[in-house]
Design a protein around this motif. Structure first.
Motif, PDB file in Angstrom:
ATOM      1  N   LEU A  53      16.401 -54.798 -34.945  1.00 60.47           N
ATOM      2  CA  LEU A  53      15.298 -54.076 -34.034  1.00 60.47           C
ATOM      3  C   LEU A  53      16.131 -54.091 -32.352  1.00 60.47           C
ATOM      4  O   LEU A  53      15.875 -52.961 -31.806  1.00 60.47           O
ATOM      5  N   VAL A  54      16.443 -55.016 -31.957  1.00 60.63           N
ATOM      6  CA  VAL A  54      17.312 -55.062 -30.745  1.00 60.63           C
ATOM      7  C   VAL A  54      18.474 -54.106 -30.611  1.00 60.63           C
ATOM      8  O   VAL A  54      18.588 -53.566 -29.891  1.00 60.63           O
ATOM      9  N   LEU A  55      19.077 -54.059 -31.672  1.00 59.83           N
ATOM     10  CA  LEU A  55      20.052 -53.151 -31.710  1.00 59.83           C
ATOM     11  C   LEU A  55      19.631 -51.718 -31.567  1.00 59.83           C
ATOM     12  O   LEU A  55      20.214 -50.743 -30.972  1.00 59.83           O
ATOM     13  N   GLY A  56      18.522 -51.308 -32.400  1.00 60.05           N
ATOM     14  CA  GLY A  56      18.143 -50.036 -32.103  1.00 60.05           C
ATOM     15  C   GLY A  56      17.392 -49.715 -30.840  1.00 60.05           C
ATOM     16  O   GLY A  56      17.605 -48.780 -30.572  1.00 60.05           O
ATOM     17  N   VAL A  57      16.827 -50.892 -30.374  1.00 63.32           N
ATOM     18  CA  VAL A  57      16.352 -50.468 -28.921  1.00 63.32           C
ATOM     19  C   VAL A  57      17.603 -50.392 -28.032  1.00 63.32           C
ATOM     20  O   VAL A  57      17.620 -49.327 -27.089  1.00 63.32           O
ATOM     21  N   TRP A  58      18.740 -50.977 -28.216  1.00 58.97           N
ATOM     22  CA  TRP A  58      19.966 -50.571 -27.295  1.00 58.97           C
ATOM     23  C   TRP A  58      20.250 -49.270 -27.582  1.00 58.97           C
ATOM     24  O   TRP A  58      20.635 -48.564 -26.580  1.00 58.97           O
ATOM     25  N   ASN A  59      20.161 -48.613 -28.802  1.00 59.14           N
ATOM     26  CA  ASN A  59      20.682 -47.415 -29.048  1.00 59.14           C
ATOM     27  C   ASN A  59      19.621 -46.472 -28.418  1.00 59.14           C
ATOM     28  O   ASN A  59      20.038 -45.478 -27.648  1.00 59.14           O
ATOM     29  N   GLY A  60      18.409 -46.754 -28.485  1.00 60.31           N
ATOM     30  CA  GLY A  60      17.518 -45.761 -27.670  1.00 60.31           C
ATOM     31  C   GLY A  60      17.511 -45.960 -26.122  1.00 60.31           C
ATOM     32  O   GLY A  60      17.451 -44.882 -25.392  1.00 60.31           O
ATOM     33  N   PHE A  61      17.942 -47.176 -25.762  1.00 70.04           N
ATOM     34  CA  PHE A  61      18.209 -47.218 -24.208  1.00 70.04           C
ATOM     35  C   PHE A  61      19.104 -46.307 -23.619  1.00 70.04           C
ATOM     36  O   PHE A  61      19.330 -45.549 -22.736  1.00 70.04           O
ATOM     37  N   LEU A  62      20.375 -46.373 -24.538  1.00 68.08           N
ATOM     38  CA  LEU A  62      21.638 -45.676 -24.057  1.00 68.08           C
ATOM     39  C   LEU A  62      21.163 -44.007 -24.104  1.00 68.08           C
ATOM     40  O   LEU A  62      21.680 -43.178 -23.409  1.00 68.08           O
ATOM     41  N   GLY A 117      20.843 -41.552 -21.109  1.00 67.39           N
ATOM     42  CA  GLY A 117      21.320 -39.817 -21.173  1.00 67.39           C
ATOM     43  C   GLY A 117      22.544 -39.829 -21.907  1.00 67.39           C
ATOM     44  O   GLY A 117      23.010 -38.738 -21.683  1.00 67.39           O
ATOM     45  N   ILE A 118      23.046 -40.721 -22.499  1.00 68.53           N
ATOM     46  CA  ILE A 118      24.318 -40.473 -23.091  1.00 68.53           C
ATOM     47  C   ILE A 118      23.960 -39.711 -24.427  1.00 68.53           C
ATOM     48  O   ILE A 118      23.110 -39.969 -24.877  1.00 68.53           O
TER      49      ILE A 118
END
Length: 347
Positions: free
Chosen positions: A116-125, A130-131
């Motif tokens: 879930l943390v890794l998914g949030v990281w992708n979502g943040f980027l 805006g990457i």
């Protein structure tokens, strides 16, 4: 328009045809292909093997479908699957009681929480910085395998835990547990996106993010949600893959599964340009991919040629689904209708 013409106009028509063709090839090569036997109250057979082996791909493809519907992509799912398996196995191996159900529950929970943390990281980027999604998830795809290697210390962690192995190779009510988990993930995704407005919001973000934002859709929150859900799906698939072999292999767990998931989504008729999507189509696409792999072994094609054979079949399905092919078939039907009309008038 005739019934056959209506069926042919559906984006699911050619994938289903391809699936039936693969079934026919397997039936010719192995006459007992459709036989399902019951041994010790458990179902066995080639079709059951396809469903069990294809479950991880389907689970990831479900999450990938929602990501692609938002005009994104997630290349990190294979790495997340490897991290998930590595975390679970390291916790189980370090426990004084690896066979305890409580130990496995803790290991699985921690693995899912990290995903879930890794998914949030992708979502943040993607949503905040805006990457471009392909670049944002490529970061974790590249680094994720290294993280998994650090967790396993470069070793293949082998565990002896019956409750954990049950996730990958166990049966419940005669049905493989992996198939049941895949069915639950698919059902939950279908229920949340097709029985609520969530699916419409996801499609609106994929079609026109700016217009959806002006209409009041919280695009940023949706992007966080779909990337987190996709990472969760990858973690579940990683646990199944790892539990099936009772070992965490950071280099090979989930290797290239992101490509199979994307292919399953595309074969199912979901456009990489975002917008409308089909979970049922993704299900058919995942079955095509796994049946394709099974066909390679059944027919006797060298395993080294699997990727080439898979690429050829996927290319054929995509060409048959293309707008150019659809227009050509539509024009052909119109010409046939005109000719048949002239023939009736002449008689």
């Amino acid at each position: 328009m005739t019934t056959l013409a209506k069926m042919a106009s559906s984006r699911l028509f050619w994938p289903v045809v391809m699936l039936l063709v693969l079934f026919a090839i397997n039936l010719v090569a192995f006459p007992g292909f459709f036989e399902i036997t019951v041994r010790d109250g458990q179902l066995f057979g080639s079709l059951i093997d396809i469903l069990r082996n294809g479950a991880p791909t389907l689970i990831i493809a479900v999450g990938m479908t929602l990501v692609i519907a938002t005009r994104g992509i997630d290349l990190s799912v294979g790495a997340v699957a490897a991290i998930s398996g590595a975390v679970a196995c390291s916790i189980i191996l370090g426990s004084p009681n690896p066979g305890s159900l409580a130990t496995v529950a803790v290991a699985v929970s921690v693995a899912l929480l990290i995903s879930l943390v890794l998914g949030v990281w992708n979502g943040f980027l993607v949503a905040v910085l805006g990457i471009q999604p392909i670049i944002a998830t490529l970061i974790l795809m590249t680094a994720g395998r290294g993280v998994a290697m650090l967790i396993t210390e470069g070793q293949i962690l082998t565990v002896n835990s019956p409750p954990f192995k049950f996730l990958g190779s166990g049966f419940w009510l005669g049905v493989p547990v992996a198939v049941i988990i895949a069915a639950v993930v698919f059902g939950v995704a279908a229920l949340l996106t097709r029985r609520t407005a969530l699916g419409m919001f996801i499609e609106s973000v994929g079609i026109n993010p700016e217009a959806s934002r002006q209409a009041g859709v919280r695009a940023r929150g949706l992007l966080f949600a779909v990337y987190t859900f996709c990472a969760l799906c990858a973690a579940i698939a990683g646990l199944i893959l790892t539990a099936n072999t009772a070992a965490a292999d950071a280099n090979n767990t989930g290797l290239f599964i992101e490509l199979d998931a994307i292919l399953a989504v595309v074969i199912g008729g979901t456009s990489l340009a975002g917008g409308r999507y089909s979970l049922v189509g993704t299900l058919v696409g995942a079955l095509v991919i796994q049946t394709l792999v099974t066909t390679v072994y059944t027919v006797g094609i060298p395993p080294i040629a699997t990727m080439v054979f898979k690429a050829a079949v996927v290319t054929a399905v995509c060409l048959l689904q293309s707008p150019t092919t659809a227009e050509a078939l539509s024009g052909f039907r119109r010409r046939l209708a005109v000719r048949s009309g002239k023939g009736v008038a002449a008689s």
